[in-house]
Design a protein around this motif. Structure first.
Motif, PDB file in Angstrom:
ATOM      1  N   LEU A  63       0.876  -1.117  -0.113  1.00 40.83           N
ATOM      2  CA  LEU A  63       0.000  -0.065  -0.137  1.00 40.83           C
ATOM      3  C   LEU A  63       0.979   1.342  -0.056  1.00 40.83           C
ATOM      4  CD1 LEU A  63      -2.604   1.721   0.313  1.00 40.83           C
ATOM      5  CD2 LEU A  63      -2.355   1.202   2.638  1.00 40.83           C
ATOM      6  N   ALA A  64       1.859   1.386   0.938  1.00 38.62           N
ATOM      7  CA  ALA A  64       2.812   2.513   0.924  1.00 38.62           C
ATOM      8  C   ALA A  64       3.346   2.775  -0.503  1.00 38.62           C
ATOM      9  CB  ALA A  64       3.959   2.200   2.055  1.00 38.62           C
ATOM     10  N   VAL A 115      -7.269  -3.016   4.200  1.00 38.99           N
ATOM     11  CA  VAL A 115      -5.992  -3.408   4.720  1.00 38.99           C
ATOM     12  C   VAL A 115      -6.342  -4.630   5.606  1.00 38.99           C
ATOM     13  CG1 VAL A 115      -4.589  -1.468   4.271  1.00 38.99           C
ATOM     14  CG2 VAL A 115      -5.377  -1.722   6.482  1.00 38.99           C
ATOM     15  N   SER A 116      -4.986  -5.518   5.810  1.00 38.81           N
ATOM     16  CA  SER A 116      -4.941  -6.412   6.649  1.00 38.81           C
ATOM     17  C   SER A 116      -3.500  -6.645   7.210  1.00 38.81           C
ATOM     18  CB  SER A 116      -5.664  -7.729   6.282  1.00 38.81           C
ATOM     19  OG  SER A 116      -5.463  -8.821   7.354  1.00 38.81           O
ATOM     20  N   LEU A 117      -3.165  -6.245   8.336  1.00 35.64           N
ATOM     21  CA  LEU A 117      -1.909  -6.249   8.758  1.00 35.64           C
ATOM     22  C   LEU A 117      -1.383  -7.383   9.048  1.00 35.64           C
ATOM     23  CD1 LEU A 117      -1.996  -3.172  11.322  1.00 35.64           C
ATOM     24  CD2 LEU A 117      -1.405  -3.053   8.716  1.00 35.64           C
ATOM     25  N   GLU A 124      -1.390 -12.780  11.107  1.00 28.59           N
ATOM     26  CA  GLU A 124      -1.947 -11.475  11.374  1.00 28.59           C
ATOM     27  C   GLU A 124      -1.833 -10.731  12.489  1.00 28.59           C
ATOM     28  OE1 GLU A 124      -6.155 -12.039  11.442  1.00 28.59           O
ATOM     29  OE2 GLU A 124      -6.453 -13.038   9.387  1.00 28.59           O
ATOM     30  N   VAL A 125      -1.587  -9.491  12.639  1.00 24.55           N
ATOM     31  CA  VAL A 125      -1.365  -8.499  13.467  1.00 24.55           C
ATOM     32  C   VAL A 125      -2.791  -7.764  13.789  1.00 24.55           C
ATOM     33  CG1 VAL A 125       0.257  -6.512  14.364  1.00 24.55           C
ATOM     34  CG2 VAL A 125       1.124  -8.382  12.650  1.00 24.55           C
ATOM     35  N   ASN A 355      -0.630 -10.235  -0.834  1.00 28.03           N
ATOM     36  CA  ASN A 355      -1.291  -9.766   0.035  1.00 28.03           C
ATOM     37  C   ASN A 355      -0.655  -9.564   1.469  1.00 28.03           C
ATOM     38  OD1 ASN A 355      -4.245  -9.974  -0.963  1.00 28.03           O
ATOM     39  ND2 ASN A 355      -3.224 -11.628  -1.645  1.00 28.03           N
ATOM     40  N   SER A 356       0.552  -9.125   1.377  1.00 28.48           N
ATOM     41  CA  SER A 356       1.425  -9.116   2.715  1.00 28.48           C
ATOM     42  C   SER A 356       1.319  -7.628   3.547  1.00 28.48           C
ATOM     43  CB  SER A 356       2.930  -9.171   2.421  1.00 28.48           C
ATOM     44  OG  SER A 356       3.321  -8.369   1.467  1.00 28.48           O
TER      45      SER A 356
END
Length: 359
Positions: A63-64, A115-117, A124-125, A355-356
């Motif tokens: 994303l960044a 997003v999924s961290l 998962e976070v 998807n990271s």
């Protein structure tokens, strides 16, 4: 005279239009595109062009990096036209939003989500505040281009929202559908479509693929263009279609996704060379009585030299195992070589990497 940088930048003969490709994993040097490579190409285009064509086939990534690419494209004074050739999903849609006009091929698709961290290991976070802020960045980006309300967009990104080309245009995510040109003999009904190859490799939902193919086969009804509308998108041979035709001609249509998602392959000449090597890999495997491994090697984009070495090591390991009574140490070494020869990559690991950062 056309100019070309070290990466994927092409300047038209008139010097006024440039083409940049966003293929593969966003944020990856090895498998896709980075903000550094995009910045380099935009500097090349800064003084001469008044239009930049951004061709996109990407399942997403960081994303960044996507937000940085969005900003870099928005800052360039030229008109930006995004053309979605295969799929623009996740972070790939963020880059597309930087364009003044978004065109999408009738058999392509889009997907947006939040997003999924996760950690580098894929765990998962839980960080609700970080997810809130990052999702707000996504909503802000989409709202500026689509005109949708934050509430509408929050609902869209709450889950994976898949759209066919016509659905994307109808919902305001793209501006025009590019109808598919009539296919020549090399891409006849016997050839798998590029979208189908990508869908298979990246697990695009079957219902989305079916809707896209059905809609692509049914031209949209003619309607009078609005006043001051941009010229209609023309049916041109996409890069994906060119790669598909080359692969089918060599009997390698099942592996189109491996080349389309390789960020280092940006021209038909590069694709042709890669497909030629894949054909040689297939022939070598057949000669070595290992035809069943050809698909594995081609999908992993292994070079002919790497495949030759791996087949030799595998044969040596097999020979060692046949002499377990007199060569116990050699047997262990052979097993070690065989273990080392096992592939380190798979479609599942690539999908997880894609998807990271952005879910």
């Amino acid at each position: 005279m056309k100019k070309k940088s070290w990466y994927a930048y092409n300047l038209a003969d008139d010097g006024r239009s440039a083409t940049i490709r966003i293929n593969g994993v966003i944020g990856s040097w090895a498998e896709g595109r980075t903000i550094e490579s995009l910045d380099y190409e935009l500097k090349w285009a800064a003084d001469s062009v008044n239009e930049i064509i951004v061709r996109i086939t990407s399942f997403g990534g960081s994303l960044a990096e996507a937000l940085a690419m969005y900003g870099a494209l928005r800052r360039h004074p030229a008109k930006k036209v995004a053309i979605i050739e295969g799929v623009a999903a996740s972070a790939g849609t963020i880059v597309a939003m930087a364009a003044d006009e978004i065109r999408i091929y009738a058999n392509a698709s889009m997907m947006v989500h939040g997003v999924s961290l996760v950690t580098e290991e894929g765990e998962e976070v839980e960080d609700a505040e970080a997810e809130r802020v990052l999702n707000a960045s996504i909503v802000e980006t989409y709202a500026a281009r689509t005109g949708k309300t934050p509430e509408e967009l929050a609902e869209c990104i709450a889950t994976d929202t898949w759209m066919t080309a016509r659905e994307a245009v109808a919902a305001g995510w793209a501006d025009a559908v590019i109808e598919i040109a009539e296919q020549g003999a090399a891409t006849s009904a016997t050839a798998a479509s590029p979208l189908h190859a990508i869908a298979s490799a990246l697990e695009i939902p079957a219902d989305v693929l079916e809707r896209a193919e059905a809609e692509a086969a049914t031209p949209a009804p003619a309607v009078p263009p609005p006043e001051n509308a941009p010229p209609p998108a023309t049916a041109e041979a996409t890069f994906a279609a060119q790669v598909n035709a080359l692969a089918v001609a060599e009997g390698l249509g099942d592996y189109v996704a491996a080349w389309l998602l390789d960020g280092g392959i940006t021209t038909a000449a590069q694709a042709k060379a890669a497909i030629k090597e894949a054909r040689e890999v297939r022939d070598l495997c057949a000669f070595a009585n290992a035809a069943g491994r050809a698909g594995e090697f081609i999908g992993q984009r292994k070079s002919l030299a790497e495949v030759r070495a791996e087949l030799i090591n595998a044969r040596a390991a097999a020979a060692d195992e046949r002499h377990t009574d007199t060569h116990p140490r050699v047997q262990q070494q052979g097993q070690a070589r065989q273990a080392a020869a096992k592939p380190a990559m798979s479609v599942d690991s690539i999908y997880a990497a894609l998807n990271s950062t952005i879910r």
